[in-house]
Design a protein around this motif. Structure first.
Motif, PDB file in Angstrom:
ATOM      1  N   SER A 131       0.837  -1.201   0.000  1.00  0.00           N
ATOM      2  CA  SER A 131       0.000   0.000   0.000  1.00  0.00           C
ATOM      3  C   SER A 131       0.870   1.248   0.000  1.00  0.00           C
ATOM      4  N   PRO A 132       1.149   1.815  -1.176  1.00  0.00           N
ATOM      5  CA  PRO A 132       1.929   3.049  -1.211  1.00  0.00           C
ATOM      6  C   PRO A 132       1.121   4.216  -0.667  1.00  0.00           C
ATOM      7  N   GLY A 133       1.807   5.198  -0.131  1.00  0.00           N
ATOM      8  CA  GLY A 133       1.146   6.424   0.291  1.00  0.00           C
ATOM      9  C   GLY A 133       1.018   7.337  -0.917  1.00  0.00           C
ATOM     10  N   LEU A 134      -0.129   7.954  -1.088  1.00  0.00           N
ATOM     11  CA  LEU A 134      -0.366   8.854  -2.216  1.00  0.00           C
ATOM     12  C   LEU A 134      -0.835  10.203  -1.688  1.00  0.00           C
ATOM     13  N   ASP A 148       7.250   1.932   0.493  1.00  0.00           N
ATOM     14  CA  ASP A 148       7.960   1.311   1.607  1.00  0.00           C
ATOM     15  C   ASP A 148       9.120   0.485   1.060  1.00  0.00           C
ATOM     16  N   ALA A 149      10.329   0.754   1.548  1.00  0.00           N
ATOM     17  CA  ALA A 149      11.527   0.027   1.104  1.00  0.00           C
ATOM     18  C   ALA A 149      12.297  -0.472   2.320  1.00  0.00           C
ATOM     19  N   GLY A 150      11.588  -1.158   3.221  1.00  0.00           N
ATOM     20  CA  GLY A 150      12.243  -1.696   4.421  1.00  0.00           C
ATOM     21  C   GLY A 150      12.386  -0.651   5.498  1.00  0.00           C
ATOM     22  N   ASP A 151      13.636  -0.223   5.764  1.00  0.00           N
ATOM     23  CA  ASP A 151      13.885   0.748   6.832  1.00  0.00           C
ATOM     24  C   ASP A 151      13.849   2.191   6.333  1.00  0.00           C
ATOM     25  N   HIS A 152      13.464   2.391   5.061  1.00  0.00           N
ATOM     26  CA  HIS A 152      13.339   3.741   4.522  1.00  0.00           C
ATOM     27  C   HIS A 152      12.183   3.812   3.520  1.00  0.00           C
ATOM     28  N   VAL A 153      11.852   5.023   3.134  1.00  0.00           N
ATOM     29  CA  VAL A 153      10.760   5.273   2.202  1.00  0.00           C
ATOM     30  C   VAL A 153      11.336   5.912   0.943  1.00  0.00           C
ATOM     31  N   ARG A 154      10.951   5.378  -0.199  1.00  0.00           N
ATOM     32  CA  ARG A 154      11.278   6.015  -1.477  1.00  0.00           C
ATOM     33  C   ARG A 154      10.151   7.012  -1.766  1.00  0.00           C
ATOM     34  N   LEU A 155      10.503   8.272  -1.941  1.00  0.00           N
ATOM     35  CA  LEU A 155       9.517   9.306  -2.208  1.00  0.00           C
ATOM     36  C   LEU A 155       9.685   9.785  -3.646  1.00  0.00           C
ATOM     37  N   LEU A 156       8.612   9.636  -4.431  1.00  0.00           N
ATOM     38  CA  LEU A 156       8.632  10.014  -5.837  1.00  0.00           C
ATOM     39  C   LEU A 156       7.611  11.117  -6.099  1.00  0.00           C
ATOM     40  N   ALA A 157       7.868  11.934  -7.121  1.00  0.00           N
ATOM     41  CA  ALA A 157       6.933  12.976  -7.544  1.00  0.00           C
ATOM     42  C   ALA A 157       6.716  12.815  -9.041  1.00  0.00           C
ATOM     43  N   TRP A 158       5.449  12.852  -9.462  1.00  0.00           N
ATOM     44  CA  TRP A 158       5.115  12.668 -10.868  1.00  0.00           C
ATOM     45  C   TRP A 158       3.949  13.556 -11.252  1.00  0.00           C
ATOM     46  N   ARG A 159       3.970  13.999 -12.510  1.00  0.00           N
ATOM     47  CA  ARG A 159       2.827  14.708 -13.089  1.00  0.00           C
ATOM     48  C   ARG A 159       2.669  14.242 -14.520  1.00  0.00           C
ATOM     49  N   SER A 160       1.506  14.421 -15.048  1.00  0.00           N
ATOM     50  CA  SER A 160       1.212  14.016 -16.415  1.00  0.00           C
ATOM     51  C   SER A 160       2.222  14.624 -17.376  1.00  0.00           C
ATOM     52  N   GLY A 161       2.690  13.797 -18.309  1.00  0.00           N
ATOM     53  CA  GLY A 161       3.651  14.265 -19.302  1.00  0.00           C
ATOM     54  C   GLY A 161       5.085  13.853 -19.020  1.00  0.00           C
ATOM     55  N   LEU A 162       5.393  13.455 -17.793  1.00  0.00           N
ATOM     56  CA  LEU A 162       6.752  13.017 -17.466  1.00  0.00           C
ATOM     57  C   LEU A 162       6.943  11.564 -17.887  1.00  0.00           C
ATOM     58  N   ALA A 163       8.129  11.258 -18.420  1.00  0.00           N
ATOM     59  CA  ALA A 163       8.444   9.888 -18.832  1.00  0.00           C
ATOM     60  C   ALA A 163       8.600   8.972 -17.619  1.00  0.00           C
TER      61      ALA A 163
END
Length: 190
Positions: A131-134, A148-163
């Motif tokens: 269950s990713p956080g959105l 969730d990546a174990g002992d850390h969180v991968r935080l990503l940012a995306w918007r329409s149009g990005l590859a």
């Protein structure tokens, strides 16, 4: 997946006060917020039904229905009320995962509620039962995704149009819900 709530009654705050929407039998709640409530019906995990996403305005009661390819859950409504971001179950299981696992991986997708157009965030594969956080930015242009990546969180940012989504430096901790977008995490790209 979405919680099967049977004769579901969802409440939410609208500009006119507390609203209530009876979603009917067999409904699977997806999201509520910004004067909207969303749910699915007919999303059989074995593909036997016609899956539909329903969106209702809490203040007016107007309902819009969208034909959907598969089950959706873990959704949030954008601050402007025009977008819904969610996990969209993939059509089949992936042989790279446990063959005995009954659920396939998922994508993160956004539906534009005015057109019904669904766009999948490229380059992401969400394992089953994850269950990713959105969270949307305040202007609804960016989607933050916490993985969730174990002992850390991968935080990503995306918007329409990005590859592909942008990725920040990993953050210590685990995903326990949707991330709050503090001023330091708000994207400044245009």
């Amino acid at each position: 997946m979405g919680q099967d709530l049977g004769a579901l009654a969802a409440s939410g705050l609208s500009r006119k006060g507390l609203g209530r929407a009876d979603l009917g039998p067999g409904a699977s709640f997806v999201a509520a917020g910004n004067d909207k409530v969303a749910w699915t019906t007919g999303c059989d995990p074995y593909g036997a039904g016609t899956c539909r996403l329903h969106r209702r305005s809490i203040s007016t009661g107007a309902t819009t229905n969208y034909r959907f390819p598969r089950r959706a859950d873990g959704a949030i409504v954008s601050p402007d009320g025009n977008l819904l971001a969610f996990r969209l179950e993939r059509a089949t299981t992936d042989p790279r995962y446990d063959a005995a696992h009954p659920a396939p991986p998922s994508d993160i997708a956004i539906i534009r509620l005015d057109t019904g157009r669904v766009e999948t965030v490229p380059g992401l594969e969400i394992p089953a039962k994850t269950s990713p956080g959105l969270a949307f930015s305040a202007d609804s242009r960016w989607l933050a995704i916490a993985l969730d990546a174990g002992d850390h969180v991968r935080l990503l940012a995306w918007r329409s149009g990005l590859a592909l989504p942008f990725e920040t430096t990993p953050i210590p901790g685990q995903v326990l819900g949707s991330p709050a977008l503090t001023p330091a995490l708000r994207p400044t790209h245009r």
